[in-house]
Write a protein that holds these residues in place. Structure first.
Motif, mmCIF file in Angstrom:
data_model
loop_
_atom_site.group_PDB
_atom_site.id
_atom_site.type_symbol
_atom_site.label_atom_id
_atom_site.label_comp_id
_atom_site.label_asym_id
_atom_site.label_seq_id
_atom_site.Cartn_x
_atom_site.Cartn_y
_atom_site.Cartn_z
ATOM 1 N N SER A 1 0.935 -1.127 -0.060
ATOM 2 C CA SER A 1 -0.110 -0.033 -0.111
ATOM 3 C C SER A 1 0.938 1.162 0.019
ATOM 4 O O SER A 1 0.312 2.393 -0.178
ATOM 5 C CB SER A 1 -0.926 -0.047 1.099
ATOM 6 N N ASN A 2 2.344 1.188 0.266
ATOM 7 C CA ASN A 2 2.988 2.349 0.024
ATOM 8 C C ASN A 2 4.134 2.064 -1.046
ATOM 9 O O ASN A 2 5.110 2.939 -0.897
ATOM 10 C CB ASN A 2 3.895 2.219 1.388
ATOM 11 N N PHE B 1 1.009 2.047 -10.758
ATOM 12 C CA PHE B 1 -0.070 0.975 -11.663
ATOM 13 C C PHE B 1 0.270 -0.201 -11.206
ATOM 14 O O PHE B 1 1.488 -0.769 -11.286
ATOM 15 C CB PHE B 1 0.058 1.434 -13.121
ATOM 16 N N PRO B 2 -0.640 -1.282 -10.924
ATOM 17 C CA PRO B 2 -2.083 -0.867 -10.898
ATOM 18 C C PRO B 2 -2.637 -0.599 -9.440
ATOM 19 O O PRO B 2 -3.693 -0.371 -9.495
ATOM 20 C CB PRO B 2 -2.663 -2.135 -11.498
ATOM 21 N N SER B 3 -1.761 -0.738 -8.368
ATOM 22 C CA SER B 3 -2.119 -0.710 -7.068
ATOM 23 C C SER B 3 -2.837 0.752 -6.859
ATOM 24 O O SER B 3 -3.608 0.984 -5.882
ATOM 25 C CB SER B 3 -1.240 -0.974 -6.138
ATOM 26 N N GLY B 4 -2.111 1.786 -7.393
ATOM 27 C CA GLY B 4 -2.581 3.094 -7.051
ATOM 28 C C GLY B 4 -1.984 3.717 -5.888
ATOM 29 O O GLY B 4 -2.429 4.861 -5.351
ATOM 30 N N SER B 5 -0.817 3.011 -5.466
ATOM 31 C CA SER B 5 -0.282 3.513 -4.166
ATOM 32 C C SER B 5 0.748 4.526 -4.192
ATOM 33 O O SER B 5 1.156 4.900 -5.346
ATOM 34 C CB SER B 5 0.486 2.385 -3.452
ATOM 35 N N LEU B 6 0.795 5.426 -3.147
ATOM 36 C CA LEU B 6 1.775 6.488 -2.994
ATOM 37 C C LEU B 6 2.725 6.133 -2.089
ATOM 38 O O LEU B 6 2.631 5.751 -1.089
ATOM 39 C CB LEU B 6 0.941 7.689 -2.303
ATOM 40 N N MET B 7 4.038 6.443 -2.764
ATOM 41 C CA MET B 7 5.058 6.114 -1.974
ATOM 42 C C MET B 7 5.500 7.146 -0.928
ATOM 43 O O MET B 7 5.742 8.369 -1.347
ATOM 44 C CB MET B 7 6.369 5.883 -2.837
ATOM 45 N N PRO B 8 5.662 6.936 0.268
ATOM 46 C CA PRO B 8 5.972 7.871 1.360
ATOM 47 C C PRO B 8 7.257 8.327 1.310
ATOM 48 O O PRO B 8 8.064 7.734 0.604
ATOM 49 C CB PRO B 8 5.770 7.206 2.646
ATOM 50 N N ILE B 9 7.398 9.398 1.909
ATOM 51 C CA ILE B 9 8.904 10.123 1.849
ATOM 52 C C ILE B 9 10.114 9.373 2.150
ATOM 53 O O ILE B 9 11.115 9.266 1.801
ATOM 54 C CB ILE B 9 8.925 11.835 2.409
ATOM 55 N N GLN B 10 9.688 8.592 3.359
ATOM 56 C CA GLN B 10 11.077 7.654 3.959
ATOM 57 C C GLN B 10 11.280 6.802 2.908
ATOM 58 O O GLN B 10 12.662 6.415 2.849
ATOM 59 C CB GLN B 10 10.194 6.748 5.063
ATOM 60 N N ARG B 11 10.573 6.089 2.029
ATOM 61 C CA ARG B 11 10.733 5.052 1.058
ATOM 62 C C ARG B 11 11.499 5.753 -0.205
ATOM 63 O O ARG B 11 12.572 5.307 -0.708
ATOM 64 C CB ARG B 11 9.870 4.289 0.366
#
Length: 473
Positions: free
Chosen positions: A227-228, A252-262
């Motif tokens: 999810s991240n 794509f395809p999950s639509g997840s948003l990568m947080p700043i830490q990653r």
């Protein structure tokens, strides 16, 4: 297609069915030597199966000598196969499960929840025609090859637009115009091949970039997505000779948003390995919740190669995209583009430059963002009404698609690639997988090019489809 029929009631795997029937048609002479076969994407849609299956069939028959895969040209029936005199065996139609044959929907027009397609009817055609006419009449120089990096007018307009809209600070010299993101990936794969031969990819991920790097003989290293976004921690050691491809703003395809830490971790790993991150900024302009997310490129302009396109914001038919190259890579990428003679039509570039300078692009994006938000809301409402707590909806914070995850394996295992009898078409999340790792099963629904009544009717057809199988299980 080619008179081939998939028997879904057969215990024989689909891959073997297709291999057997294609061999038969080649050996019987029905498919003669030199015949160009249809692209895997077309056959996958026609047969209602995953594209990976068709690719596997082509690769198997190529290995056996029946097919000849020519990079950049296509797949052909190989020479030297003597047609047999044996009588052609025609495939036996599959026995249909009665539950698959649905009542005819009142409107038989197929509702396609295709991803990556904007509302084509809302393209500002009259305004665009004005700019195109002016560009066509502006100067005879526009009909020459021009600068291989692209028209300076477009690169300057893009430089200013990217700073206004995304906070990206780059020079016009760093911008390289390409014919869509696909050509951008191909160019990068070629230009960087002397230094890199492997690439870390999100799994699952969009098939275009994956297929391009595979065709350019890169080793693909799939890394699981949650999810991240990409689970960067799974890359224990960033090995030499590896690139990293990320879609951090809307995976794509999950639509997840990568947080700043990653994001920081990915860049740090690339820096330590003296490698580069390719950022595919997939439809991030259409942020539907919260504020736009800053691109990864801002965090490390010297390590991130930014890939952008106008296929989602305007139209796929324009075939215009761009790269922002770190200064250290600029010469290698430009040289590769020049040697491959990859020039983008100058008239279209000139028209787009004026279109952007006059604020037309930002007006259009603003209008479409409001429209897509309404469609997203309608689609989620209809899905919840139809399926309730049987599903979870993810990835609906941006872009023009969302993912539906099923809470029961029974629903996940339905033949979602074979729904045309019910008058709709969707994509399965697992069709975009690279490796064999487990992931949540679901479907991906694009809504960019669907009107409100199509969305409502499409979900209704989905519900009929699920209900019919539910009654027989």
């Amino acid at each position: 297609m080619y008179g081939i029929y998939i028997d879904r009631s057969s215990s024989l795997p689909v891959t073997r069915q297709l291999c057997n029937q294609l061999r038969e048609r080649i050996e019987s002479g029905q498919l003669a030597a030199g015949t160009k076969l249809l692209p895997t994407r077309v056959l996958a849609k026609d047969w209602g199966i995953a594209r990976n299956v068709v690719i596997e069939v082509y690769e198997q028959l190529t290995a056996e000598g029946y097919l000849d895969c020519r990079v950049g040209s296509g797949t052909y029936v190989a020479d030297g196969i003597i047609p047999s005199a044996a009588e052609t065996v025609h495939p036996v139609p599959a026995k249909m499960n009665p539950s698959i044959i649905s009542p005819e929907p009142p409107d038989r027009t197929l509702i396609d929840f295709a991803t990556g397609i904007p509302d084509l009817a809302r393209f500002p055609g009259k305004i665009w025609a004005k700019y195109l006419k002016e560009a066509a009449e502006s100067s005879p120089h526009e009909y020459n090859y021009g600068d291989v990096k692209g028209c300076l007018s477009l690169r300057l307009a893009l430089r200013d637009y990217l700073f206004r809209s995304k906070g990206i600070s780059c020079s016009a010299d760093q911008l390289i115009i390409v014919s869509g993101a696909s050509e951008g990936f191909l160019l990068l794969a070629k230009a960087l091949s002397a230094q890199f031969d492997s690439i870390y990819l999100e799994d699952p991920t969009i098939d275009i970039a994956r297929d391009i790097f595979r065709m350019m003989n890169y080793s693909l290293v799939p890394v699981q997505v949650d999810s991240n976004g990409m689970q960067v921690d799974a890359i224990r050691t960033f090995l030499p000779g590896h690139l990293l491809l990320l879609t951090p703003s809307h995976q794509f395809p999950s639509g997840s948003l990568m947080p700043i830490q990653r994001r920081h971790q990915a860049i740090r790993m690339a820096e330590e390995a003296d490698a580069y991150v390719i950022e595919d900024d997939y439809d991030s302009e259409f942020r539907l919740k919260g504020i736009p997310v800053p691109p990864l490129q801002i965090l490390s302009p010297s390590r991130v190669i930014y890939v952008g396109t106008f296929s989602k914001t305007l139209s796929p038919s324009l075939r215009i995209g761009f790269l922002i190259a770190p200064p250290k890579l600029l010469d290698a990428i430009t040289l590769a583009k020049d040697r491959l003679n990859l020039h983008t039509p100058a008239v279209i570039q000139t028209a787009l430059a004026a279109f952007i300078r006059d604020g037309q692009l930002e007006r259009h994006i603003h209008t479409m963002k409001k429209l897509y938000k309404k469609r997203r809301n309608l689609l989620t409402e209809r899905l919840v009404q139809a399926f309730g707590d049987q599903i979870s909806i993810t990835g609906d914070e941006a872009g023009m698609h969302l993912q539906v995850l099923f809470h029961t394996q029974k629903h996940a295992d339905l033949p979602w690639n074979d729904t045309s009898a019910y008058g709709f078409r969707v994509e399965r999340s697992e069709d975009y997988r690279i490796g064999d790792g487990s992931s949540e099963s679901g479907i991906v629904l694009g809504y960019g090019n669907l009107a409100s009544d199509q969305i409502t009717e499409g979900v209704s057809r989905m519900h009929r489809f699920v209900s019919a199988f539910g009654e027989s299980m």
